[in-house]
Design an enzyme around this catalytic site. Structure first.
Site, PDB file in Angstrom:
ATOM      1  N   HIS A 361       0.487  -1.488   0.148  1.00 21.57           N
ATOM      2  CA  HIS A 361       0.303  -0.164  -0.344  1.00 21.57           C
ATOM      3  C   HIS A 361       0.361   1.062  -0.120  1.00 21.57           C
ATOM      4  O   HIS A 361       0.543   2.252  -0.723  1.00 21.57           O
ATOM      5  CB  HIS A 361      -0.997  -0.536   1.400  1.00 21.57           C
ATOM      6  CG  HIS A 361      -2.772  -1.131   1.091  1.00 21.57           C
ATOM      7  ND1 HIS A 361      -3.118  -0.725   2.089  1.00 21.57           N
ATOM      8  CD2 HIS A 361      -2.743  -0.846  -0.140  1.00 21.57           C
ATOM      9  CE1 HIS A 361      -3.773  -1.717   1.447  1.00 21.57           C
ATOM     10  NE2 HIS A 361      -3.906  -1.765  -0.210  1.00 21.57           N
ATOM     11  N   GLU A 602       3.150 -11.744 -28.940  1.00 20.66           N
ATOM     12  CA  GLU A 602       4.306 -11.893 -27.866  1.00 20.66           C
ATOM     13  C   GLU A 602       5.227 -12.945 -27.681  1.00 20.66           C
ATOM     14  O   GLU A 602       6.138 -13.611 -27.304  1.00 20.66           O
ATOM     15  CB  GLU A 602       3.473 -11.138 -26.716  1.00 20.66           C
ATOM     16  CG  GLU A 602       2.405 -12.470 -26.427  1.00 20.66           C
ATOM     17  CD  GLU A 602       2.018 -11.799 -24.696  1.00 20.66           C
ATOM     18  OE1 GLU A 602       2.979 -10.588 -24.400  1.00 20.66           O
ATOM     19  OE2 GLU A 602       0.521 -12.113 -24.156  1.00 20.66           O
ATOM     20  N   ASP A 626       7.011  -9.941 -22.901  1.00 21.39           N
ATOM     21  CA  ASP A 626       7.084 -11.262 -23.361  1.00 21.39           C
ATOM     22  C   ASP A 626       8.228 -11.851 -24.158  1.00 21.39           C
ATOM     23  O   ASP A 626       8.540 -12.924 -24.639  1.00 21.39           O
ATOM     24  CB  ASP A 626       5.937 -12.200 -23.792  1.00 21.39           C
ATOM     25  CG  ASP A 626       5.285 -12.292 -21.959  1.00 21.39           C
ATOM     26  OD1 ASP A 626       6.345 -12.838 -21.887  1.00 21.39           O
ATOM     27  OD2 ASP A 626       4.051 -11.994 -21.787  1.00 21.39           O
ATOM     28  N   CYS A 673       1.823  -2.130 -26.658  1.00 21.25           N
ATOM     29  CA  CYS A 673       1.809  -2.185 -25.646  1.00 21.25           C
ATOM     30  C   CYS A 673       2.644  -2.454 -24.149  1.00 21.25           C
ATOM     31  O   CYS A 673       2.440  -2.709 -22.642  1.00 21.25           O
ATOM     32  CB  CYS A 673       0.477  -2.625 -24.768  1.00 21.25           C
ATOM     33  SG  CYS A 673       0.315  -4.664 -25.536  1.00 21.25           S
TER      34      CYS A 673
HETATM   35  C1  PEP Z   1       3.608  -8.126 -22.643  1.00 21.22           C
HETATM   36  O1  PEP Z   1       4.154  -9.010 -22.749  1.00 21.22           O
HETATM   37  O2  PEP Z   1       4.828  -6.560 -23.570  1.00 21.22           O
HETATM   38  C2  PEP Z   1       3.027  -7.098 -21.918  1.00 21.22           C
HETATM   39  C3  PEP Z   1       1.804  -6.305 -22.511  1.00 21.22           C
HETATM   40  O3  PEP Z   1       2.497  -8.083 -21.384  1.00 21.22           O
HETATM   41  P1  PEP Z   1       2.425  -8.483 -19.583  1.00 21.22           P
HETATM   42  O4  PEP Z   1       3.381  -7.428 -19.854  1.00 21.22           O
HETATM   43  O5  PEP Z   1       1.054  -8.209 -18.801  1.00 21.22           O
HETATM   44  O6  PEP Z   1       2.860  -9.669 -19.936  1.00 21.22           O
HETATM   45 MG    MG Z   2       2.969 -10.794 -22.187  1.00 22.01          MG
END
Ligand code: PEP
Ligand code: MG
Length: 755
Positions: A361, A602, A626, A673
């Site tokens: 927290h 990924e 990933d 992302c």
């Molecule tokens: C990624 O693998 O780049 C991704 C955005 O997903 P996560 O980090 O939640 O595995």
């Molecule tokens: Mg991922």
């Protein structure tokens, strides 16, 4: 000579951690090593970053010159031989060796050393220096001493390397914690301890009237309730509504049956109030600690904090009123959210805690207050820190005690630059992310909790590019129902009603563990993760899809994204299920539009089937986190191989480039992302590759927008072309760094330099 090698190594390693600075740590080491292996002298030579010579850092010898003035040229003497060959040297008489090894002795000290043992100090493949032990007699060191020195130098290497990383002042010692909230600060450490010690309470039966104990307990509860409410009010202006709910959680514990109810029960059965409190707090905290989920484990600390507060009132020894300086960095063995709330927010500039993680927290609060924090810092030398000037680097989790003037100056400059940048970046929130030659890039936010919505809106995120729906699943005690999920998703869709929200279906597995859905695997990252689990459990998948679709009624700004796709058939199967849920809901007369469906790229195999996959989806989003892990075969959470985890590896960049080209050729929307989207070094490349949108955490969004507005698409394409020809990630990074500096964004890459 017999001694416990492991224990001695551990003892020496701990003494480094508790030394106030690097030099003292090294001085302590040479003394301890000499004592452990019966050496008559011990010395440490480290490589001087600038000259690449060996510089004497510390020795037990009595020299006629200052240690720092002693250098051995690279290539000369026995030290260089050890360094060159990277192996141990154990000689009967170093004087007889043609390379010899000489340090200038104090003239009064007429000693000559013969027995010579030296090992290289190597960290992750890089030579840092050489450790030398000597004897006055003509004899080799024992095999036991050799093993000891080899083990010790391997152990020391990471401590020394940490200390050497600082470019400006190579011999600065730092403590390492978990980075929990970014930013840097130079301030005054104020050490705070828990207000009362529950563990010192003896267990005994009630000796007075039961009613007296009950009354005392009720009064203490009332007083603690009051102080929590006061803290919450004090922070009302600085925290969002969501973050303030943390204090409600405290109040819920305080008045809950498992806390208050259980304690009253114990008092009534004849326990003394203080021991009843201790026993209930300990058993509740233990329960939380044994939970798999790290978020829930952290709740144990909240329980203990509340227990200590109640105890303080029972003992009527409330914490003394602290005087907090204007630049307070709160430090303690276990900083809790309520301790943090006691500091006037305009004086609180940073938080350092011996316990806890980025999920605590207190970390959540630090991020909400926009102050740096480091958690889980081992061996905090609290007595040496109180009221001392320290530096806290929230980007790396490092703490510098008694920083040198050079280091302090560079951090002060960094902090000032950050302040300036933050204030100038604020004005960008309603500006588009448009390059100088008119290419628009959509910048959206990555979110996980409802609390992430507000910061994303504040920085002007154009929708959500990644909603990690597993996050709310992780903090519950069971699977949320369809209706619970619908309500949650509706909040997100409503908050961004003017833009698109990309909801990723449950990506459980790997390090994202659902406490109520236990999966035991040797190798979870290569295991039953993401879409694999969902397709094996269509009932879970369908409930989630139905909840998403129902949440989108009337808003129609939902996109659905599939994680961990490794083959085409997974896309087809998932799409069939989504269509089934959609048709069911239509039959229930719900007025919904079929959302766009996309996949995360990924897993490397998906790249080779991308052409086919693109025929079935509306958009793709590169999961660079990933993708890097799987392409390079490097566990993204393993500190030992962290240096191999490199998103700027030429192969990773090539892979992303292939994905971008194919997706564009098929005229499908292209997004990224992963963390790469928030790295200023990558922005030029990603724009050059033609990404339509980038999704990142809210804190990073303004600076990425700033870069995009200051560059041109054609320049980005040129930089990309050059970069793709390079074959070393170090050269790629250097080139991108220089390009950013030339373009006037030096302030953004400087944190990379200091850290
Ligand atoms: C990624 O693998 O780049 C991704 C955005 O997903 P996560 O980090 O939640 O595995
Ligand atoms: Mg991922």
């Amino acid at each position: 000579m017999t001694f416990n090698i492991l224990e001695t190594v551990r003892d020496i390693s701990e003494s480094i951690a508790s030394s106030p600075n690097f030099k003292q740590a090294m001085d302590a080491i040479v003394l301890k090593i000499a004592a452990a292996i019966d050496a008559d002298a011990c010395s440490i030579f480290l490589i001087d970053e600038e000259t690449q010579d060996f510089s004497l850092t510390s020795t037990t010898r009595n020299l006629s010159l200052n240690e720092g003035q002693w250098k051995i040229r690279r290539g000369e003497g026995l030290i260089s031989r050890v360094a060159q060959r990277g192996e141990v040297l154990n000689l009967e008489d170093s004087e007889k060796d043609p390379l010899n090894f000489e340090l200038p002795l104090n003239e009064e000290e007429d000693l000559s050393f013969h027995g010579f043992l030296a090992t290289p100090i190597t960290h992750q493949g890089q030579l840092l220096g050489v450790l030398v032990a000597e004897k006055l007699t003509r004899e080799k060191f024992s095999q036991e001493a050799v093993s000891f020195l080899v083990m010790l130098s391997a152990q020391l290497a990471s401590d020394i390397s940490n200390a050497l990383i600082s470019e400006n002042d190579p011999q600065t010692f730092f403590l390492a914690g978990i980075p929990a909230s970014s930013g840097v600060v130079v301030g005054e450490a104020i050490v705070v301890y828990p207000p009362a010690d529950l563990n010192s309470i003896p267990d005994h039966k009630i000796s007075s009237d039961i009613d007296d104990d009950i009354n005392a307990f009720q009064e203490a509860i009332h007083a603690v309730n009051q102080s929590i409410e006061n803290m919450s009010k004090a922070l009302a202006h600085s925290l969002s509504h969501e973050d303030q709910l943390l204090f409600n959680a405290y109040l819920q514990i305080l008045h809950g049956n498992s806390f208050k109810g259980e304690i009253l029960k114990k008092i009534r059965s004849g326990h003394w109030v203080q021991s009843a409190l201790k026993s209930v707090v300990n058993s509740m905290a233990k329960n939380f600690e044994s939970m798999e989920d790290i978020y829930l484990q952290e709740r144990a600390s909240d329980i203990r904090d509340i227990g200590r507060r109640v105890l303080a009132h029972l003992q009527s020894n409330e914490a003394t009123i602290q005087n907090y300086p204007a630049d307070t960095i709160l430090v303690g063995p276990e900083i809790t959210a309520s301790m943090l709330a006691e500091v006037p927010s305009y004086r609180l500039k940073g938080v350092i805690s011996g316990q806890g993680s980025a999920n605590s927290h207190v970390s959540i609060l630090a991020r909400a207050l926009n102050i740096p924090a480091a958690m889980g810092v081992k061996h905090l030398p609290l007595s040496l820190m109180d009221q001392k000037e320290i530096i806290l680097d929230g980007y790396t989790g490092r703490i510098y005690l008694e920083p040198s003037p050079i280091l302090k100056r560079s951090y002060l400059r960094l902090a000032e630059e950050e302040r300036e940048m933050q204030s100038s970046l604020k004005s960008l929130s309603d500006q588009p992310a448009e390059t100088k030659d008119g290419k628009l890039i959509k910048l959206s936010a990555n979110i996980g909790l409802i609390a992430d919505i507000d910061p994303a809106i504040q920085v002007g995120a154009e929708g959500v590019g990644l909603y990690r729906t597993e996050v709310p699943f992780m903090i519950l005690e069971r699977f949320p129902s369809e209706e619970e999920q619908r309500i949650l998703y509706r909040q997100v869709l409503q908050a961004f009603s003017e833009s698109l929200v990309t909801m990723r279906v449950l990506d459980a597995g790997g390090d994202k563990i659902l406490p109520y859905f236990h999966i035991e695997e040797q190798n979870p990252y290569l295991g039953w993760r993401g879409i694999r689990m969902l397709l094996d459990h269509p009932e879970i998948f369908l409930i989630q899809i139905r909840a998403m679709l129902r949440a989108s009624v009337g808003l129609n700004n939902l996109q659905i994204m599939l994680p961990m796709i490794s083959k085409l058939s997974e896309v087809k199967e998932a799409k069939l299920l989504i269509r089934r849920a959609y048709e069911e809901l239509q039959k229930e007369n719900l007025d919904i539009e079929m959302p766009k469906i996309g996949v995360m790229i990924e897993v490397p195999s998906a790249i080779f089937q991308l052409e086919k996959i693109l025929q079935y989806v509306d958009f793709i989003s590169v999961g660079s986190n990933d993708l890097t892990q799987y392409l390079l075969a490097v566990d993204r959470n393993n500190a030992r191989v962290e240096r191999f985890y490199n998103t700027f590896h030429p192969s990773v960049l090539q892979a992303i480039w292939q994905i971008a080209k194919l997706t564009k050729q098929h005229h499908k929307a292209l997004s990224l992302c992963g963390e790469l989207a928030s790295d200023p070094l990558a922005t030029i490349l990603l724009v050059g590759m033609g990404f339509d949108s980038l999704s990142m955490n809210a804190a990073a969004l303004p600076r990425i927008k700033w870069i995009i507005r200051g560059i041109s698409f054609t320049d980005c394409q040129e930089v990309l072309e050059k970069t793709l020809k390079m074959d070393r990630s170090a050269s790629i990074k250097r080139y991108l760094q220089e390009t950013l500096i030339d373009a006037g964004f030096g302030g953004l890459v400087r944190p990379h330099k200091i850290t």
